[in-house]
Scaffold this active site. Structure first.
Site, short mmCIF file in Angstrom:
data_model
loop_
_atom_site.label_atom_id
_atom_site.label_comp_id
_atom_site.label_asym_id
_atom_site.label_seq_id
_atom_site.Cartn_x
_atom_site.Cartn_y
_atom_site.Cartn_z
N LYS A 221 -9.12 -4.39 12.37
CA LYS A 221 -10.27 -4.02 11.52
C LYS A 221 -11.60 -3.94 12.28
O LYS A 221 -12.47 -3.17 11.91
CB LYS A 221 -10.40 -5.03 10.38
N SER B 239 0.80 -1.23 0.00
CA SER B 239 0.00 0.00 0.00
C SER B 239 0.83 1.29 0.00
O SER B 239 0.49 2.23 -0.73
CB SER B 239 -0.98 0.00 1.17
N TYR C 219 -3.40 -13.47 -4.18
CA TYR C 219 -2.53 -12.90 -5.22
C TYR C 219 -1.07 -13.24 -5.01
O TYR C 219 -0.21 -12.79 -5.77
CB TYR C 219 -2.75 -11.39 -5.38
N ASP D 238 -12.83 -3.30 0.42
CA ASP D 238 -12.50 -4.59 -0.23
C ASP D 238 -13.61 -5.08 -1.16
O ASP D 238 -13.34 -5.59 -2.24
CB ASP D 238 -12.21 -5.66 0.82
#
Ligand code: NAD
Length: 288
Positions: free
Chosen positions: A73, A24, A236, A109
């Site tokens: 989160k 990020s 990924y 997301d």
């Protein structure tokens, strides 16, 4: 970089632990530089214990906002002033925006998942999705898809600590959206095969396929898929997963890993902070 930063630079954080591996900072700082925006993005190692102080710092330092990742989160929610409605349903935050001291929590997301499909010219609204998983990635994917108009979602999870979460996701989708969600056990392979066969998209949002499970896939038989379906793996790393190999063997036309979703969740956060569109093609070239 030094030419761009001055006394007016606005700071955006990333609060998580561990976090040094994150892409990020590279993504956002390159996007700020490309657009000539006076922002800087820095990663901070923030555990649950340090989180209240870190959120206070957003206000004290007048930071523009922050990304929030594991393990913070959910813990961040009571520390914020507001949640956007989709994030309220999801129950987890990955982006905080500071508007004059008022902190609002968002989750990008699910937006990133839907946008990554749209980038490929694919529209799953009005269609059926089978989704494996009910954790941090799967929950926003399911809820955003339902809010955006996906007609039916069959949610599969194994009987682990996430099964109750799968039930919660199904209940909240049925209660608050027009989408019909159903709960399924991953252990029931006949049911899994049947639901995938009747879906336009199969999305795997479990940890299977990612290190240390990179040699595994929940679907091993190519005959479960058909050519006109979409097969989407949120993993990924590695970029080519076992699930993707099975789908490709089946001749599936639209097979994706999670890179597009990762990029678009970042772009959605970028837009919330800067009100500008991230130059995604440029960032895609830098990152991938
Ligand atoms: P999580 O720990 O919150 O959830 C894990 C999920 O995987 C749960 O549903 C759990 O039941 C399931 N699971 C774990 N091991 C399993 C197994 N052996 N068999 C069947 N199910 C199993 O994790 P998360 O944060 O939701 O991440 C899940 C995946 O999504 C990871 O591979 C991660 O890399 C990927 N991810 C991608 C993006 C993106 O932007 N592309 C974003 C977040 C996460």
């Amino acid at each position: 970089m030094t030419e761009r930063l001055d006394g007016h630079t606005l700071l955006i954080g990333l609060m998580a632990y561990p976090i040094r591996h994150s892409m990020s900072p590279t993504m956002h700082n390159n996007a700020f530089a490309k657009l000539g925006l006076n922002f800087a993005y820095l990663a901070f190692e923030i555990t649950n214990e340090k989180l209240p102080g870190a959120i206070d710092a957003i206000r004290t330092l007048d930071m523009r906002g922050s990304n929030i990742s594991m393990p913070n989160k959910q813990k961040v929610i009571p520390l914020l002033d507001k949640l956007d409605p989709a994030t309220e349903m999801i129950g987890a935050v990955n982006t905080v925006v500071n508007d004059n001291g008022v902190l609002t929590g968002y989750t990008t997301d699910g937006i990133g998942f839907m946008k990554s499909l749209a980038d490929e010219g694919l529209d799953i609204r009005g269609k059926k999705m089978t989704l494996a998983g009910a954790g941090g990635a799967a929950t926003p994917m399911a809820i955003q898809a339902a809010l955006d108009g996906v007609k039916e979602i069959s949610i599969f999870n194994r009987h682990d600590e996430f099964f109750d979460n799968a039930k919660r996701n199904v209940d909240i989708i049925n209660e608050k959206t027009d989408c019909k969600a159903t709960l399924h056990e991953l252990e029931d392979q006949d049911d899994f095969k049947k639901e995938i066969a009747s879906s336009y998209i199969y999305a795997d949002a479990t940890s299977v396929g990612m290190n240390p499970l990179q040699d595994q896939t929940l679907v091993t038989d190519p005959t479960w898929f058909s050519e006109d379906q979409i097969v989407f793996d949120t993993v990924y790393a590695p970029r080519d997963t076992k699930l993707m190999a099975v789908a490709e063997k089946a001749g599936v036309k639209h097979v994706f890993n999670g890179l597009g979703m990762m990029l678009e969740q970042g772009a959605a956060a970028f837009k919330l902070w800067t009100k500008k569109d991230m130059p995604v093609d440029y960032i895609r070239e830098i990152l991938f």
